[in-house]
Design a protein around this motif. Structure first.
Motif, PDB file in Angstrom:
ATOM      1  N   PRO A   2      68.557 -16.686  20.753  1.00 39.95           N
ATOM      2  CA  PRO A   2      68.490 -17.288  19.419  1.00 39.95           C
ATOM      3  C   PRO A   2      69.846 -17.735  18.879  1.00 39.95           C
ATOM      4  N   LEU A   3      70.956 -17.190  19.422  1.00 37.12           N
ATOM      5  CA  LEU A   3      72.291 -17.603  18.986  1.00 37.12           C
ATOM      6  C   LEU A   3      72.899 -18.683  19.875  1.00 37.12           C
ATOM      7  N   CYS A   4      72.166 -19.103  20.906  1.00 39.17           N
ATOM      8  CA  CYS A   4      72.664 -20.172  21.782  1.00 39.17           C
ATOM      9  C   CYS A   4      72.825 -21.461  20.987  1.00 39.17           C
ATOM     10  N   GLU A   5      73.969 -22.109  21.146  1.00 35.07           N
ATOM     11  CA  GLU A   5      74.243 -23.345  20.404  1.00 35.07           C
ATOM     12  C   GLU A   5      73.531 -24.553  21.018  1.00 35.07           C
ATOM     13  N   HIS A   6      72.955 -24.379  22.193  1.00 35.83           N
ATOM     14  CA  HIS A   6      72.330 -25.506  22.901  1.00 35.83           C
ATOM     15  C   HIS A   6      70.878 -25.163  23.193  1.00 35.83           C
ATOM     16  N   ARG A   7      70.122 -24.934  22.103  1.00 36.68           N
ATOM     17  CA  ARG A   7      68.721 -24.542  22.275  1.00 36.68           C
ATOM     18  C   ARG A   7      67.876 -25.776  22.585  1.00 36.68           C
ATOM     19  N   ASN A   8      68.089 -26.333  23.769  1.00 32.02           N
ATOM     20  CA  ASN A   8      67.400 -27.565  24.141  1.00 32.02           C
ATOM     21  C   ASN A   8      66.238 -27.304  25.090  1.00 32.02           C
ATOM     22  N   ASN A   9      65.988 -26.039  25.406  1.00 30.66           N
ATOM     23  CA  ASN A   9      65.004 -25.742  26.432  1.00 30.66           C
ATOM     24  C   ASN A   9      63.962 -24.749  25.931  1.00 30.66           C
ATOM     25  N   ILE A  10      63.573 -24.874  24.678  1.00 24.27           N
ATOM     26  CA  ILE A  10      62.521 -24.030  24.116  1.00 24.27           C
ATOM     27  C   ILE A  10      61.172 -24.588  24.556  1.00 24.27           C
ATOM     28  N   LEU A  11      60.305 -23.719  25.051  1.00 21.07           N
ATOM     29  CA  LEU A  11      58.990 -24.183  25.468  1.00 21.07           C
ATOM     30  C   LEU A  11      58.246 -24.795  24.288  1.00 21.07           C
ATOM     31  N   GLY A  12      57.727 -25.991  24.505  1.00 24.44           N
ATOM     32  CA  GLY A  12      56.988 -26.679  23.461  1.00 24.44           C
ATOM     33  C   GLY A  12      57.831 -27.518  22.529  1.00 24.44           C
ATOM     34  N   PHE A  13      59.137 -27.659  22.830  1.00 30.51           N
ATOM     35  CA  PHE A  13      60.032 -28.454  21.990  1.00 30.51           C
ATOM     36  C   PHE A  13      60.885 -29.370  22.867  1.00 30.51           C
ATOM     37  N   GLY A  14      60.695 -30.661  22.734  1.00 31.66           N
ATOM     38  CA  GLY A  14      61.624 -31.626  23.324  1.00 31.66           C
ATOM     39  C   GLY A  14      61.602 -31.756  24.822  1.00 31.66           C
ATOM     40  N   LYS A  15      62.281 -30.846  25.536  1.00 33.34           N
ATOM     41  CA  LYS A  15      62.397 -30.969  26.981  1.00 33.34           C
ATOM     42  C   LYS A  15      61.203 -30.378  27.729  1.00 33.34           C
ATOM     43  N   SER A  16      60.748 -29.218  27.290  1.00 36.98           N
ATOM     44  CA  SER A  16      59.787 -28.447  28.069  1.00 36.98           C
ATOM     45  C   SER A  16      58.409 -28.477  27.430  1.00 36.98           C
ATOM     46  N   SER A  17      57.397 -28.738  28.244  1.00 42.81           N
ATOM     47  CA  SER A  17      56.025 -28.727  27.759  1.00 42.81           C
ATOM     48  C   SER A  17      55.637 -27.325  27.315  1.00 42.81           C
TER      49      SER A  17
END
Length: 366
Positions: free
Chosen positions: A115-130
């Motif tokens: 949750p403190l990662c500054e690059h939260r680009n790989n959350i399931l269901g958001f943006g990159k990942s189905s």
């Protein structure tokens, strides 16, 4: 596999069929049985979120690409394993998925604090990942998949990685402050703002984690939601009706000395301002909700009354395992659940958008 996609903001989700994915080398594929419908999914559908000083759009981020399959509250059956996957999980296991994957490379991710990662680009269901609005999902690393205790049902479990975990994190953030109040004053109290799904989870979590005699007060703008909340055993409920002036609500809600903790699962302008007025000396104001907007708060009052404001966003894998152990006892009750077929997900999303969902809506896959 069948899935529901956001193709264009505010348009109905589109149902499509694609092949079941293969697992990554160290990953797994889950056959989904249940997937929660969260307000964050609705924000993606409408493509906007109120940040107070501006309205942001998901599609402003170049890494966010439509179409996207939303959904991050996922439980199901382990379907397949990657060829080099090193895990104690076995095909057929009942599992829950931790969706907050992070970048996987920074110090926070390495220390189980995504949750403190500054690059939260790989959350399931958001943006990159189905995500979980699908019959199957590939999870790239098996460490984010947790086997369920026998006593925890799959429909109950699907909500734990988001709403259950978030409320547990909120309560544990307030725990030290509440316990200190109990030691020094001989009593403690908390105010839970919002009697929706998160607020109902919070009542149960608070009763198990905080001192047993802690006074638990729940506030909401809808009497119907407070009527449901009463069944979960709070000490008191209070209606924050829109017809009342803010000061009237504060006077109706406050107790002598103020609350030791306020856990705000709405976090709007009005709830934040009332929360601060109701908070006692040395109290903690835990902000969880993402309603949006800004608030007029007395800044000198915070140091003068040695108060703390703490933001909470989900939690860690370790905390999710703690939540599962807590739920294994059977002492945590799920909010009222309404089940939807994937084809009917727009009905659930519309209710969530309008604040009319009682408890939680979840998609049930056969």
């Amino acid at each position: 596999m069948k899935r529901a996609e956001i193709v264009k903001p505010n348009d109905p989700l589109v149902i499509s069929e694609i092949p079941i994915p293969d697992p990554a080398a160290n990953g797994v594929v889950i056959k989904i049985r249940y997937s929660g419908v969260c307000h964050s999914d609705v924000n993606q559908w409408t493509n906007e979120r109120d940040y107070g000083d501006r309205v942001g759009r998901y599609t402003d981020n170049p890494q966010y690409k439509l179409p996207i399959v939303p959904g991050h509250e996922i439980s199901g059956i382990l379907h397949s394993l990657g060829e080099t996957c090193c895990t104690e999980l076995k095909i057929g296991d009942r599992v829950v998925v931790y969706p907050w994957l992070g970048c996987g490379e920074c110090g926070y991710c390495n220390e189980d604090n995504t949750p403190l990662c500054e690059h939260r680009n790989n959350i399931l269901g958001f943006g990159k990942s189905s995500g979980g609005y699908a019959s199957h999902i590939a999870v790239g690393d098996a460490k984010f998949v947790i086997k369920l205790p026998d006593s925890v049902s799959l429909d109950f479990a699907c909500m734990l990685p988001c709403s259950g975990l978030t409320t547990y994190n909120a309560v544990t953030n307030a725990k030290d402050t509440v316990e200190r109040a109990m030691r020094y004053k001989g009593k403690s109290s908390i105010l839970i703002v919002g009697a929706g799904g998160l607020g109902l989870w919070c009542i149960g979590m608070a009763k198990q984690v905080l001192p047993k005699t802690t006074r638990i007060v729940v506030a909401d703008i809808k009497k119907s939601k407070l009527d449901v909340a009463k069944k979960y055993g709070p000490s008191e409920t209070v209606l924050w009706d829109s017809a009342s002036l803010k000061q009237d609500i504060v006077e109706r809600t406050s107790e002598a000395g103020g609350f030791d903790a306020v856990l705000d699962f709405v976090n709007s302008k009005i709830t934040a301002e009332i929360a601060q007025e109701c908070l006692g000396i040395g109290g903690i104001h835990v902000m969880v909700g993402l309603y949006g907007g800004g608030a007029n708060i007395s800044l000198p009052k915070i140091p003068l009354r040695t108060q703390r404001i703490q933001g909470v966003l989900t939690g860690t894998v370790r905390q999710l395992k703690e939540v599962l152990k807590l739920c294994e006892t059977g002492k945590i009750r799920a909010p009222p659940l309404t089940y939807y077929k994937l084809e009917d997900v727009m009905e659930a999303m519309t209710l969530v958008k309008n604040g009319e969902m009682t408890g939680r809506g979840i998609i049930k896959f056969e």
